[in-house]
Design an enzyme around this catalytic site. Structure first.
Site, short mmCIF file in Angstrom:
data_model
loop_
_atom_site.label_atom_id
_atom_site.label_comp_id
_atom_site.label_asym_id
_atom_site.label_seq_id
_atom_site.Cartn_x
_atom_site.Cartn_y
_atom_site.Cartn_z
N HIS A 188 -4.35 3.02 -4.40
CA HIS A 188 -2.99 3.23 -3.88
C HIS A 188 -2.54 4.66 -4.13
O HIS A 188 -2.32 5.06 -5.27
CB HIS A 188 -2.01 2.24 -4.51
CG HIS A 188 -0.67 2.23 -3.85
ND1 HIS A 188 -0.50 1.84 -2.54
CD2 HIS A 188 0.56 2.61 -4.28
CE1 HIS A 188 0.78 1.95 -2.21
NE2 HIS A 188 1.44 2.42 -3.25
N HIS A 242 0.06 7.93 -2.48
CA HIS A 242 0.88 8.65 -1.51
C HIS A 242 0.67 10.12 -1.87
O HIS A 242 1.27 10.62 -2.83
CB HIS A 242 2.37 8.30 -1.64
CG HIS A 242 2.66 6.83 -1.61
ND1 HIS A 242 2.68 6.10 -0.45
CD2 HIS A 242 2.93 5.95 -2.60
CE1 HIS A 242 2.97 4.83 -0.73
NE2 HIS A 242 3.12 4.72 -2.02
N ARG A 270 13.54 8.08 -5.47
CA ARG A 270 13.15 8.01 -4.07
C ARG A 270 13.88 9.08 -3.24
O ARG A 270 13.30 9.66 -2.32
CB ARG A 270 13.45 6.62 -3.51
CG ARG A 270 12.78 6.36 -2.18
CD ARG A 270 13.05 4.97 -1.65
NE ARG A 270 14.45 4.81 -1.28
CZ ARG A 270 14.89 3.84 -0.46
NH1 ARG A 270 14.04 2.96 0.03
NH2 ARG A 270 16.16 3.75 -0.17
N TYR A 321 2.81 6.69 5.51
CA TYR A 321 3.93 6.33 6.40
C TYR A 321 4.67 7.54 6.97
O TYR A 321 5.58 7.38 7.77
CB TYR A 321 4.91 5.39 5.70
CG TYR A 321 5.41 5.88 4.34
CD1 TYR A 321 6.42 6.82 4.25
CD2 TYR A 321 4.87 5.37 3.17
CE1 TYR A 321 6.88 7.26 3.01
CE2 TYR A 321 5.32 5.80 1.93
CZ TYR A 321 6.33 6.76 1.85
OH TYR A 321 6.76 7.19 0.63
N HIS A 381 4.91 -1.64 4.89
CA HIS A 381 5.47 -0.88 3.77
C HIS A 381 6.00 -1.82 2.69
O HIS A 381 5.69 -1.67 1.51
CB HIS A 381 6.57 0.10 4.21
CG HIS A 381 7.15 0.82 3.03
ND1 HIS A 381 8.17 0.28 2.27
CD2 HIS A 381 6.81 1.98 2.43
CE1 HIS A 381 8.42 1.10 1.25
NE2 HIS A 381 7.61 2.15 1.33
N HIS A 423 3.46 -3.10 -0.30
CA HIS A 423 4.23 -3.01 -1.55
C HIS A 423 4.93 -4.35 -1.77
O HIS A 423 5.60 -4.85 -0.85
CB HIS A 423 5.34 -1.95 -1.43
CG HIS A 423 4.86 -0.53 -1.44
ND1 HIS A 423 5.25 0.39 -0.51
CD2 HIS A 423 4.07 0.15 -2.31
CE1 HIS A 423 4.72 1.58 -0.79
NE2 HIS A 423 3.98 1.45 -1.88
N GLU A 476 8.08 -4.67 -6.34
CA GLU A 476 8.08 -3.58 -7.33
C GLU A 476 9.40 -3.60 -8.09
O GLU A 476 9.45 -3.23 -9.26
CB GLU A 476 7.89 -2.24 -6.62
CG GLU A 476 7.87 -1.05 -7.57
CD GLU A 476 7.56 0.28 -6.88
OE1 GLU A 476 7.49 0.31 -5.64
OE2 GLU A 476 7.38 1.28 -7.60
N HIS A 492 1.62 -3.35 -6.72
CA HIS A 492 2.57 -3.53 -7.83
C HIS A 492 2.63 -5.00 -8.28
O HIS A 492 2.13 -5.34 -9.33
CB HIS A 492 3.99 -3.02 -7.53
CG HIS A 492 4.03 -1.58 -7.17
ND1 HIS A 492 3.57 -0.59 -8.02
CD2 HIS A 492 4.45 -0.93 -6.04
CE1 HIS A 492 3.72 0.59 -7.43
NE2 HIS A 492 4.24 0.41 -6.24
N ASP A 495 -0.79 5.95 -7.22
CA ASP A 495 0.47 5.82 -6.49
C ASP A 495 1.24 7.13 -6.37
O ASP A 495 0.97 7.94 -5.49
CB ASP A 495 1.31 4.72 -7.17
CG ASP A 495 2.57 4.36 -6.40
OD1 ASP A 495 2.75 4.87 -5.29
OD2 ASP A 495 3.37 3.55 -6.89
ZN LIG Z 1 3.41 3.08 -3.25
#
Ligand SMILES: [Zn+2]
Length: 453
Positions: A69, A71, A92, A131, A215, A242, A245, A279, A330
């Site tokens: 995993h 990003h 985020r 994404y 997602h 995901h 989480e 997660h 991640d």
């Molecule tokens: Zn992630």
């Protein structure tokens, strides 16, 4: 095809509780063709020729490690968000700010450096949960898969395999709020248009394959989940999502759908052996049973979960339910498979105040063969005949590893102890250095490019 004989001081063979000393590993092209433990002291058994031509691998040789995993662009946030207060949701917002600086060229440069950092850590295959599809405001690039192509090219430059998990991301919340601001770049409108775009993409190169991702239940409306799951099923592709989480996701899903996120995915045919839930930090006991019965995998990302204050997933309970566990870095707060693997055990200790939940070999399985399987590479992650010729050699003479028992290396080594990495039969890292990428320099340049104001 090149034929090579490697003589590992120690090698961790499949189904072995600990490493085996003096193992001859033969590779032809990109495959392992023989694995022969020698008699004590490195003397060959009858039938094994004299080993003058074998390349010595001092230390502990592991199979290729999989980072299930990733990003890639989150790497730009390392060391920039960790001093602050807040939680997942405030982090985020900072992560979204980086997306505004990325285009296919800058993402290629950043991802190439990040994947090369992974190679240095012994990672031979990455699952990129991707994404950031479109240009500013959500306008597609001339090639609507230009960002995907950049990531595939980045992995080729870095020399590792990649599964591009093309992610369907349509809404901002479980109750269907539209995407806004930076999120607009993630959206394809609806799942059918997502499928149309993904179907038009063929990754360039033997090192890459295509998978699908939902997602989260926040980002794909319930009635469209089956479209994504169906696409993955028809293409025999892995499906990642995901899952739970954050408790807030569970609460919102229950409020809107009267189901947990796991229950909702089950209702829409999104669970199964080809699915990996990422997660699964806050599942109910019913969720764990659903995941286990359907043989859905779970990818734990302990260093990110701790960094984002997510919580500790019930790793042992999930493994006991028959759920295959894999590992991911991640957000790349840390890229270190050793740290990730031992965190699975150590977090469980903190929760239970007892030691000894996972055997070292189970942690290796999660980091290697289970991770590769979760990414659709069924022929990688084991030092076994027929598998891909991935060899990851860890020093046992560094300040961290000197004097440790080889099986204890999981609890002592760091990514910095990886001294050599062979991917698909090709030496990629030698003496701890990437042979084609100046990793620190390229990371610094690429990150400066996407973080300067
Ligand atoms: Zn992630």
């Amino acid at each position: 095809m090149t034929s090579t004989r490697w003589l590992a001081e120690y090698a961790w063979l499949p189904e072995h509780a600990e490493p085996t000393p003096d193992v001859l590993i033969e590779t032809v092209g990109d495959r392992i063709t023989a694995v022969t433990p020698l008699t004590p002291g490195g003397r060959p058994d009858a039938g094994v020729e004299v080993l003058v031509d074998a390349i010595r691998l001092p230390g502990l040789t592991l199979p290729g490690l999989a980072n299930a995993h990733s990003h890639a662009f989150h790497r730009a946030l390392r060391g920039r968000t960790h001093g602050g207060r807040g939680d997942f949701w405030t982090w985020r917002d900072q992560m979204y700010a980086v997306t505004t600086r990325l285009d296919p060229d800058s993402y290629l440069a950043l991802a190439r450096a990040v994947y090369a950092e992974m190679a240095l850590a012994g990672i031979t295959c990455v699952g990129e949960f991707h994404y950031l599809h479109h240009g500013p405001g959500g306008t597609p690039y001339a090639d609507p898969n230009a960002m995907s192509a950049a990531l595939v090219e980045a992995a080729a430059h870095a020399g590792i395999r990649l599964t591009l998990l093309d992610t369907c991301y349509l809404t901002a919340s479980v109750d269907g709020q539209p995407l806004a601001g930076p999120q607009q770049r993630f959206g394809d409108g609806d799942a059918l248009r997502w499928a149309e775009r993904v179907s038009a993409f063929t990754p360039d190169g033997e090192h890459a394959r295509l998978g699908a991702a939902i997602h989260s239940v926040r980002a794909v409306p319930a009635e469209q989940l089956a479209t994504v799951a169906g696409w993955a099923n028809r293409h025999d592709a892995p499906l990642h999502v995901h899952l739970s989480e954050q408790p807030a996701e569970n609460d919102a899903c229950r409020a809107v759908h009267g189901r947990t996120p796991t229950g909702l995915l089950a209702d829409h045919g999104a669970l199964g052996p080809a699915t990996t839930a990422v997660h699964a930090t806050h599942p109910t006991s019913g969720d764990v049973a659903l995941l286990g019965e359907s043989r859905t995998g779970v990818c734990l990302c302990p260093t990110t979960e701790r960094d984002l204050a997510d919580g500790i997933g019930p790793a042992r309970r999930m493994a006991d339910a028959g759920i295959p566990l894999s590992l991911g870095s991640d957000s790349h707060a840390v890229i270190d498979p050793f740290e990730e693997a031992r965190a699975v055990e150590l977090d469980e200790r903190l929760r239970t105040r007892r030691r000894g939940h996972f055997a070292p070999a189970e942690l290796l399985t999660a980091a290697s063969v289970a991770g590769h399987a979760a990414l659709g590479w069924a022929d990688a992650g084991r030092l076994a005949v027929g598998d891909r010729a991935d060899l990851v050699t860890v020093r046992l003479d560094s300040v961290r590893t000197a004097g440790v028992a080889p099986a204890g290396a999981w609890f002592a080594a760091s990514a910095a102890d990886v001294v050599q990495v062979v991917v698909d039969g090709r030496v990629l890292v030698r003496d701890g250095r990437h042979l084609t990428v100046d990793v620190p320099q390229e990371l610094a340049t690429a990150i400066a490019e996407v973080t300067h104001v």
